[in-house]
Design an enzyme around this catalytic site. Sequence first.
Site, PDB file in Angstrom:
ATOM      1  N   HIS A 298       0.824  -1.210   0.000  1.00 23.08           N
ATOM      2  CA  HIS A 298       0.000   0.000   0.000  1.00 23.08           C
ATOM      3  C   HIS A 298       0.859   1.261   0.000  1.00 23.08           C
ATOM      4  CE1 HIS A 298       0.824   0.950   4.225  1.00 23.08           C
ATOM      5  NE2 HIS A 298       0.544  -0.306   4.544  1.00 23.08           N
ATOM      6  N   CYS A 315       2.917  -4.695   6.850  1.00 23.73           N
ATOM      7  CA  CYS A 315       2.629  -4.480   5.434  1.00 23.73           C
ATOM      8  C   CYS A 315       3.886  -4.056   4.675  1.00 23.73           C
ATOM      9  CB  CYS A 315       1.562  -3.411   5.266  1.00 23.73           C
ATOM     10  SG  CYS A 315      -0.074  -3.905   5.843  1.00 23.73           S
TER      11      CYS A 315
END
Length: 384
Positions: A298, A315
Amino acid sequence: MFLTAGCGSVTARAPAPAPPSVQVWPAFDGKNARTDRGLVVRARGGTLGSVLAYAEGRPVPGRLDAARTTWRSDWTLRPGTEHTVTATATRPGAPSAVAVGRFRTRTAQRTFRVASAVPLPGETVGVGMPIILTFDTPVRDRAAVERALEVRAERPVEGAWRWIDDTRAIYRTKEFWPARQRVTVVAHLAGVRAAPGVYGTADHLLSFTVGRAQTSTVDTRTHQMTVRRDGRVAQRMAISAGMGTTHEYTTTSGVHLTMDKGNPVRMISPGRSKGDPGYYDLLIDHAVRISDSGEYVHAKDNVWAQGRVNVSHGCINSRPDQAAWFYAGSLRGDPVTITGTDRELEWHNGWGYWQLSWEEWLKGSALRRPAPATGTPAQPLPQR
């Protein structure tokens, strides 16, 4: 007077061989025929010349054996349906035998079907994409159901089904799908016995397209991500991965698949309440999910860390413009291989199916052998 008797030679004629005959199972005129063993036509004393079988006007697909003495339907028979058969047996020097008749299959009292399927019909997917079928009732005879699952590809590849539980079967290829081709899945469930008294009444058809070959590699030690399309580098991205201070905050290493995406995606710290240390509740832009344990690729504006140090909660984050580029070009099923951490991706975490070796994958098949993605049944129907 003397009488003499003479012996003359008499040649007895050999009996004429019986003409060929045709046997059909289920038997003609039956009103409650079984569905799960299909249709079988045999020639006795000759070979089959032709077999024409129909289920309420629709052809029943089948094939002859090499000796041309036995014809079998490819799949089980549709319940509660009238079937008609015309078959011819021949032998040189003998009259042909013709069998013409009909029978009706029994009606299913309890039924099962495909409740959901992945990919979606008409979807374009990545080269690592699995096929996931979820049934609406527990399957007890997994072999019977798996035998009815057909995968056709324009460029056939080796693949196999693996059962995750009693309601889900997953198809994975041995190697990634060849790019740019159409794949069709047919679950020939009509007449299949999934459990005692439970039969399929309708087939399920699904077609999708494998798109371009995009694969990504992430090295958490060098903090770099490389995206390749059709073998060529399309993008190099500086990234920051999980900080690794806890198991939860450690990025998983292994072959991930992109599963879905959102812009934005709300991310909340698991197991924490507002006010607890480490609590967060954020809207994150251009997020592409790669596991079920909260991992995404992301956007993040902490460019000071990207390419230098791992500071995320697990992440993979990258520069906003590059994350937007990755988001826009991602298809479900694109492989993302991450290395450099001591936390391994579990094969059942999201779509981590490529974490299993091919030999391990086959152990989950009820047939225990690979099924090529072609237009032929994975295995013949059991004999009567």
